[in-house]
Design a protein around this motif. Structure first.
Motif, PDB file in Angstrom:
ATOM      1  N   ASP A   1       0.808  -1.212   0.000  1.00  0.00           N
ATOM      2  CA  ASP A   1       0.000   0.000   0.000  1.00  0.00           C
ATOM      3  C   ASP A   1       0.844   1.266   0.000  1.00  0.00           C
ATOM      4  OD1 ASP A   1      -2.292  -1.539   0.066  1.00  0.00           O
ATOM      5  OD2 ASP A   1      -2.418  -1.491   2.254  1.00  0.00           O
ATOM      6  N   ALA A   2       2.137   1.133   0.190  1.00  0.00           N
ATOM      7  CA  ALA A   2       3.034   2.278   0.255  1.00  0.00           C
ATOM      8  C   ALA A   2       3.620   2.539  -1.124  1.00  0.00           C
ATOM      9  CB  ALA A   2       4.140   2.014   1.261  1.00  0.00           C
ATOM     10  N   LEU A   3       3.411   3.740  -1.625  1.00  0.00           N
ATOM     11  CA  LEU A   3       3.943   4.109  -2.931  1.00  0.00           C
ATOM     12  C   LEU A   3       5.144   5.019  -2.767  1.00  0.00           C
ATOM     13  CD1 LEU A   3       0.617   4.833  -4.839  1.00  0.00           C
ATOM     14  CD2 LEU A   3       1.982   2.749  -4.856  1.00  0.00           C
ATOM     15  N   VAL A   4       6.109   4.853  -3.653  1.00  0.00           N
ATOM     16  CA  VAL A   4       7.321   5.653  -3.609  1.00  0.00           C
ATOM     17  C   VAL A   4       7.514   6.383  -4.931  1.00  0.00           C
ATOM     18  CG1 VAL A   4       8.514   4.179  -1.938  1.00  0.00           C
ATOM     19  CG2 VAL A   4       8.762   3.722  -4.370  1.00  0.00           C
ATOM     20  N   ARG A   5       8.332   7.401  -4.870  1.00  0.00           N
ATOM     21  CA  ARG A   5       8.745   8.108  -6.084  1.00  0.00           C
ATOM     22  C   ARG A   5      10.194   8.533  -5.913  1.00  0.00           C
ATOM     23  NH1 ARG A   5       5.094  13.477  -5.453  1.00  0.00           N
ATOM     24  NH2 ARG A   5       3.543  11.931  -5.872  1.00  0.00           N
ATOM     25  N   LYS A   6      10.837   8.797  -7.035  1.00  0.00           N
ATOM     26  CA  LYS A   6      12.224   9.248  -6.985  1.00  0.00           C
ATOM     27  C   LYS A   6      12.276  10.694  -6.510  1.00  0.00           C
ATOM     28  CE  LYS A   6      14.099   6.277 -10.546  1.00  0.00           C
ATOM     29  NZ  LYS A   6      14.724   6.200 -11.871  1.00  0.00           N
ATOM     30  N   VAL A   7      13.278  10.962  -5.691  1.00  0.00           N
ATOM     31  CA  VAL A   7      13.584  12.320  -5.264  1.00  0.00           C
ATOM     32  C   VAL A   7      15.080  12.520  -5.427  1.00  0.00           C
ATOM     33  CG1 VAL A   7      11.677  12.511  -3.609  1.00  0.00           C
ATOM     34  CG2 VAL A   7      13.886  11.643  -2.836  1.00  0.00           C
ATOM     35  N   VAL A   8      15.497  13.761  -5.459  1.00  0.00           N
ATOM     36  CA  VAL A   8      16.922  14.072  -5.497  1.00  0.00           C
ATOM     37  C   VAL A   8      17.297  14.655  -4.149  1.00  0.00           C
ATOM     38  CG1 VAL A   8      18.725  15.466  -6.569  1.00  0.00           C
ATOM     39  CG2 VAL A   8      16.929  14.459  -7.982  1.00  0.00           C
ATOM     40  N   ILE A   9      18.263  14.022  -3.504  1.00  0.00           N
ATOM     41  CA  ILE A   9      18.804  14.508  -2.245  1.00  0.00           C
ATOM     42  C   ILE A   9      20.045  15.327  -2.607  1.00  0.00           C
ATOM     43  CG2 ILE A   9      19.721  13.872   0.015  1.00  0.00           C
ATOM     44  CD1 ILE A   9      16.806  12.907  -0.463  1.00  0.00           C
ATOM     45  N   PRO A  10      20.083  16.612  -2.226  1.00  0.00           N
ATOM     46  CA  PRO A  10      21.208  17.458  -2.634  1.00  0.00           C
ATOM     47  C   PRO A  10      22.512  17.127  -1.914  1.00  0.00           C
ATOM     48  CG  PRO A  10      19.717  18.700  -1.233  1.00  0.00           C
ATOM     49  CD  PRO A  10      19.088  17.355  -1.470  1.00  0.00           C
ATOM     50  N   ALA A  11      23.603  17.502  -2.567  1.00  0.00           N
ATOM     51  CA  ALA A  11      24.935  17.285  -2.015  1.00  0.00           C
ATOM     52  C   ALA A  11      25.024  17.831  -0.593  1.00  0.00           C
ATOM     53  CB  ALA A  11      25.977  17.965  -2.897  1.00  0.00           C
ATOM     54  N   GLY A  12      25.753  17.102   0.230  1.00  0.00           N
ATOM     55  CA  GLY A  12      25.972  17.530   1.606  1.00  0.00           C
ATOM     56  C   GLY A  12      25.021  16.913   2.612  1.00  0.00           C
ATOM     57  N   GLN A  13      24.011  16.203   2.149  1.00  0.00           N
ATOM     58  CA  GLN A  13      23.027  15.592   3.033  1.00  0.00           C
ATOM     59  C   GLN A  13      23.400  14.138   3.322  1.00  0.00           C
ATOM     60  OE1 GLN A  13      19.716  17.169   3.933  1.00  0.00           O
ATOM     61  NE2 GLN A  13      21.079  18.872   3.438  1.00  0.00           N
ATOM     62  N   ILE A  14      23.282  13.741   4.563  1.00  0.00           N
ATOM     63  CA  ILE A  14      23.373  12.341   4.963  1.00  0.00           C
ATOM     64  C   ILE A  14      22.116  12.084   5.769  1.00  0.00           C
ATOM     65  CG2 ILE A  14      24.635  10.585   6.240  1.00  0.00           C
ATOM     66  CD1 ILE A  14      27.191  12.228   5.729  1.00  0.00           C
ATOM     67  N   LEU A  15      21.212  11.293   5.224  1.00  0.00           N
ATOM     68  CA  LEU A  15      19.907  11.095   5.835  1.00  0.00           C
ATOM     69  C   LEU A  15      19.638   9.624   6.101  1.00  0.00           C
ATOM     70  CD1 LEU A  15      17.879  13.525   3.530  1.00  0.00           C
ATOM     71  CD2 LEU A  15      18.709  13.968   5.856  1.00  0.00           C
ATOM     72  N   LYS A  16      18.911   9.365   7.162  1.00  0.00           N
ATOM     73  CA  LYS A  16      18.551   8.005   7.540  1.00  0.00           C
ATOM     74  C   LYS A  16      17.172   7.646   7.010  1.00  0.00           C
ATOM     75  CE  LYS A  16      22.044   6.789  10.110  1.00  0.00           C
ATOM     76  NZ  LYS A  16      22.874   5.678   9.682  1.00  0.00           N
ATOM     77  N   GLU A  17      16.956   6.364   6.806  1.00  0.00           N
ATOM     78  CA  GLU A  17      15.631   5.856   6.472  1.00  0.00           C
ATOM     79  C   GLU A  17      14.633   6.428   7.477  1.00  0.00           C
ATOM     80  OE1 GLU A  17      13.543   1.496   6.089  1.00  0.00           O
ATOM     81  OE2 GLU A  17      15.010   1.804   7.667  1.00  0.00           O
ATOM     82  N   GLY A  18      13.498   6.887   6.985  1.00  0.00           N
ATOM     83  CA  GLY A  18      12.481   7.447   7.867  1.00  0.00           C
ATOM     84  C   GLY A  18      12.578   8.948   8.038  1.00  0.00           C
ATOM     85  N   ALA A  19      13.550   9.583   7.395  1.00  0.00           N
ATOM     86  CA  ALA A  19      13.656  11.041   7.469  1.00  0.00           C
ATOM     87  C   ALA A  19      12.420  11.669   6.833  1.00  0.00           C
ATOM     88  CB  ALA A  19      14.916  11.525   6.755  1.00  0.00           C
TER      89      ALA A  19
END
Length: 119
Positions: free
Chosen positions: A23-41
Motif C-alpha cells: 500500500d506504500a507508494l514511492v517516487r524518486k527524489v533528489v537529495i542534494p549534495a551535503g546531506q546524509i539522511l537516515k531511512e524514515g527522514a
C-alpha cells in the motif's frame, strides 16, 4: 504509473512501515549534495530546486512543509543522489527522523493530507 518498492530492485522494507508494504507508494527524489539522511527522514521539498531535504520548521525555502518519507539511508556527501521516498503509506512514528522544530504532532495533519499516516 508510480514505482513500488516491491517491484524496484531488491530493497526490503523495514520496521518503518506500519501497514502493508504493497500500500506504500514511492517516487524518486533528489537529495542534494551535503546531506546524509537516515531511512524514515521526513522530507520537505525545496521549491526552487525540487530537491528533498530533511524538513525543518524554520526553513523558508518550501522544505519547512513535510512532504515525503525517505525509504532508505542516503549518503549524498559527495554529490546529489537520486533516492526513493514514500508519498503514501502508514508508518511507525518511532522510526521517523524529524528535523529541528518538528514534532509528530506538528507534522501529523500535513502528512495525513498527503496520504501519509502515522501510527
Amino acid at each position: 504509473m508510480h514505482a513500488q518498492l516491491k517491484t524496484e530492485g531488491s530493497y526490503q522494507p523495514t520496521a518503518i512501515l506500519a501497514g502493508d508494504a504493497g500500500d506504500a507508494l514511492v517516487r524518486k527524489v533528489v537529495i542534494p549534495a551535503g546531506q546524509i539522511l537516515k531511512e524514515g527522514a521526513v522530507l520537505g521539498i525545496i521549491t526552487a530546486t525540487k530537491k528533498a531535504v530533511l524538513s525543518t520548521a524554520a526553513a523558508t525555502d518550501g522544505s519547512q512543509t513535510p512532504d515525503q518519507i525517505l525509504a532508505y539511508d542516503v549518503d549524498a556527501s559527495a554529490g546529489d543522489v537520486e533516492a526513493m521516498a514514500y508519498w503514501t503509506g502508514t508508518f511507525n512514528t518511532p522510526a521517523l527522523t524529524l528535523g529541528a522544530g518538528h514534532t509528530v504532532d506538528s507534522v501529523f495533519q500535513t502528512l495525513r493530507g498527503k496520504g501519509i499516516y502515522l501510527a
